[in-house]
Design a protein around this motif. Structure first.
Motif, PDB file in Angstrom:
ATOM      1  N   MET A   1       0.836  -1.182   0.000  1.00 17.06           N
ATOM      2  CA  MET A   1       0.000   0.000   0.000  1.00 17.06           C
ATOM      3  C   MET A   1       0.880   1.244   0.000  1.00 17.06           C
ATOM      4  O   MET A   1       1.828   1.342   0.762  1.00 17.06           O
ATOM      5  CB  MET A   1      -0.909  -0.007   1.223  1.00 17.06           C
ATOM      6  N   LYS A   2       0.550   2.177  -0.873  1.00 21.28           N
ATOM      7  CA  LYS A   2       1.352   3.393  -0.972  1.00 21.28           C
ATOM      8  C   LYS A   2       1.093   4.311   0.213  1.00 21.28           C
ATOM      9  O   LYS A   2      -0.023   4.414   0.705  1.00 21.28           O
ATOM     10  CB  LYS A   2       1.008   4.157  -2.251  1.00 21.28           C
ATOM     11  N   ARG A   3       2.123   4.970   0.632  1.00 19.80           N
ATOM     12  CA  ARG A   3       2.044   5.991   1.679  1.00 19.80           C
ATOM     13  C   ARG A   3       2.751   7.237   1.183  1.00 19.80           C
ATOM     14  O   ARG A   3       3.692   7.158   0.396  1.00 19.80           O
ATOM     15  CB  ARG A   3       2.714   5.520   2.973  1.00 19.80           C
ATOM     16  N   ASP A  23      -3.738   8.632   1.263  1.00 18.77           N
ATOM     17  CA  ASP A  23      -4.376   9.286   0.124  1.00 18.77           C
ATOM     18  C   ASP A  23      -4.087  10.780   0.215  1.00 18.77           C
ATOM     19  O   ASP A  23      -4.731  11.496   0.994  1.00 18.77           O
ATOM     20  CB  ASP A  23      -5.877   9.015   0.110  1.00 18.77           C
ATOM     21  N   LEU A  24      -3.160  11.242  -0.579  1.00 14.45           N
ATOM     22  CA  LEU A  24      -2.699  12.629  -0.496  1.00 14.45           C
ATOM     23  C   LEU A  24      -3.784  13.623  -0.888  1.00 14.45           C
ATOM     24  O   LEU A  24      -3.946  14.655  -0.238  1.00 14.45           O
ATOM     25  CB  LEU A  24      -1.452  12.812  -1.368  1.00 14.45           C
ATOM     26  N   LEU A  25      -4.555  13.325  -1.913  1.00 11.43           N
ATOM     27  CA  LEU A  25      -5.593  14.259  -2.349  1.00 11.43           C
ATOM     28  C   LEU A  25      -6.690  14.423  -1.298  1.00 11.43           C
ATOM     29  O   LEU A  25      -7.159  15.539  -1.055  1.00 11.43           O
ATOM     30  CB  LEU A  25      -6.194  13.809  -3.680  1.00 11.43           C
ATOM     31  N   LYS A  26      -7.093  13.339  -0.653  1.00  4.76           N
ATOM     32  CA  LYS A  26      -8.104  13.445   0.392  1.00  4.76           C
ATOM     33  C   LYS A  26      -7.581  14.223   1.591  1.00  4.76           C
ATOM     34  O   LYS A  26      -8.308  14.991   2.217  1.00  4.76           O
ATOM     35  CB  LYS A  26      -8.562  12.055   0.843  1.00  4.76           C
ATOM     36  N   THR A  27      -6.330  14.033   1.906  1.00  3.06           N
ATOM     37  CA  THR A  27      -5.726  14.763   3.014  1.00  3.06           C
ATOM     38  C   THR A  27      -5.680  16.261   2.711  1.00  3.06           C
ATOM     39  O   THR A  27      -6.003  17.082   3.566  1.00  3.06           O
ATOM     40  CB  THR A  27      -4.310  14.238   3.297  1.00  3.06           C
ATOM     41  N   TYR A  50       6.090  19.830  -0.604  1.00  2.39           N
ATOM     42  CA  TYR A  50       6.979  18.664  -0.716  1.00  2.39           C
ATOM     43  C   TYR A  50       6.174  17.403  -0.440  1.00  2.39           C
ATOM     44  O   TYR A  50       5.307  17.388   0.430  1.00  2.39           O
ATOM     45  CB  TYR A  50       8.115  18.765   0.307  1.00  2.39           C
ATOM     46  N   PHE A  51       6.450  16.337  -1.192  1.00  3.69           N
ATOM     47  CA  PHE A  51       5.891  15.037  -0.852  1.00  3.69           C
ATOM     48  C   PHE A  51       6.759  13.932  -1.425  1.00  3.69           C
ATOM     49  O   PHE A  51       7.482  14.124  -2.393  1.00  3.69           O
ATOM     50  CB  PHE A  51       4.431  14.883  -1.308  1.00  3.69           C
ATOM     51  N   GLU A  52       6.702  12.783  -0.784  1.00  4.18           N
ATOM     52  CA  GLU A  52       7.395  11.572  -1.216  1.00  4.18           C
ATOM     53  C   GLU A  52       6.370  10.441  -1.250  1.00  4.18           C
ATOM     54  O   GLU A  52       5.521  10.354  -0.370  1.00  4.18           O
ATOM     55  CB  GLU A  52       8.481  11.162  -0.216  1.00  4.18           C
ATOM     56  N   GLU A  53       6.480   9.584  -2.236  1.00  6.45           N
ATOM     57  CA  GLU A  53       5.630   8.397  -2.311  1.00  6.45           C
ATOM     58  C   GLU A  53       6.484   7.186  -1.961  1.00  6.45           C
ATOM     59  O   GLU A  53       7.514   6.944  -2.584  1.00  6.45           O
ATOM     60  CB  GLU A  53       5.048   8.248  -3.712  1.00  6.45           C
ATOM     61  N   THR A  90      -0.145  21.170  -5.209  1.00  7.40           N
ATOM     62  CA  THR A  90      -1.522  20.684  -5.299  1.00  7.40           C
ATOM     63  C   THR A  90      -2.082  20.863  -6.696  1.00  7.40           C
ATOM     64  O   THR A  90      -2.839  20.029  -7.185  1.00  7.40           O
ATOM     65  CB  THR A  90      -2.404  21.439  -4.289  1.00  7.40           C
ATOM     66  N   ILE A  91      -1.705  21.928  -7.357  1.00  7.13           N
ATOM     67  CA  ILE A  91      -2.216  22.225  -8.700  1.00  7.13           C
ATOM     68  C   ILE A  91      -1.849  21.098  -9.659  1.00  7.13           C
ATOM     69  O   ILE A  91      -2.683  20.625 -10.427  1.00  7.13           O
ATOM     70  CB  ILE A  91      -1.661  23.572  -9.184  1.00  7.13           C
ATOM     71  N   GLY A  92      -0.628  20.636  -9.624  1.00  9.74           N
ATOM     72  CA  GLY A  92      -0.199  19.546 -10.490  1.00  9.74           C
ATOM     73  C   GLY A  92      -0.890  18.238 -10.169  1.00  9.74           C
ATOM     74  O   GLY A  92      -1.247  17.474 -11.062  1.00  9.74           O
ATOM     75  N   LEU A  93      -1.118  17.960  -8.882  1.00  6.31           N
ATOM     76  CA  LEU A  93      -1.812  16.729  -8.500  1.00  6.31           C
ATOM     77  C   LEU A  93      -3.256  16.755  -8.976  1.00  6.31           C
ATOM     78  O   LEU A  93      -3.777  15.765  -9.463  1.00  6.31           O
ATOM     79  CB  LEU A  93      -1.772  16.546  -6.980  1.00  6.31           C
ATOM     80  N   ASN A  94      -3.909  17.897  -8.850  1.00  7.05           N
ATOM     81  CA  ASN A  94      -5.292  18.009  -9.309  1.00  7.05           C
ATOM     82  C   ASN A  94      -5.374  17.856 -10.818  1.00  7.05           C
ATOM     83  O   ASN A  94      -6.318  17.282 -11.344  1.00  7.05           O
ATOM     84  CB  ASN A  94      -5.898  19.348  -8.883  1.00  7.05           C
ATOM     85  N   TYR A  95      -4.395  18.368 -11.535  1.00  6.84           N
ATOM     86  CA  TYR A  95      -4.396  18.258 -12.993  1.00  6.84           C
ATOM     87  C   TYR A  95      -4.238  16.803 -13.431  1.00  6.84           C
ATOM     88  O   TYR A  95      -4.927  16.337 -14.315  1.00  6.84           O
ATOM     89  CB  TYR A  95      -3.277  19.103 -13.601  1.00  6.84           C
ATOM     90  N   GLU A  96      -3.347  16.090 -12.776  1.00  7.01           N
ATOM     91  CA  GLU A  96      -3.113  14.691 -13.152  1.00  7.01           C
ATOM     92  C   GLU A  96      -4.332  13.819 -12.886  1.00  7.01           C
ATOM     93  O   GLU A  96      -4.595  12.875 -13.613  1.00  7.01           O
ATOM     94  CB  GLU A  96      -1.911  14.127 -12.392  1.00  7.01           C
TER      95      GLU A  96
END
Length: 119
Positions: A1-3, A23-27, A50-53, A90-96
């Protein structure tokens, strides 16, 4: 499971909050829905800088504990190594995830579109 390990800040970069989630988007939506949960209205945490998967849950927890012990200059150095302008990611994550990059529908075959016209 991804974190995901992330660092989120306010518009003036006064606070740097390190977090761990699955879940980064829900957070991020939670932070936007509850802007004054942790701080007052002047210090709303709303910029993901910043984020790391990480795919392994145990490694993610170890990394989170390690990054949480960083001093502010260490966190800033880590952020600037991948995001020197402190742009809101966040903008890039929402676009993807918006569906803008979904596979287009296949065009119907030309032979199906042609019909013989008889008089």
């Amino acid at each position: 499971m991804k974190r995901f390990i992330y660092i989120i800040t306010d518009r003036n970069r006064n606070n740097l909050h390190v977090g761990l989630c699955s879940d980064l988007l829900k957070t991020l939506q939670f932070y936007h829905q509850m802007p004054t949960l942790f701080f007052d209205s002047a210090q709303q945490l709303n910029r993901l800088v910043y984020f790391e998967e990480i795919s392994n849950e145990d490694l993610a927890m170890d990394r989170f504990k390690f990054v949480s012990t960083f001093t502010r200059p260490q966190k800033e150095k880590m952020i600037r190594s991948v995001n020197p302008d402190w742009v809101d990611l966040t903008i890039g994550l929402n676009y993807e995830n918006s569906g803008a990059r979904t596979r287009p529908m296949l065009r119907p075959s030309i032979s199906a579109a042609r019909k013989l016209v008889t008089f």
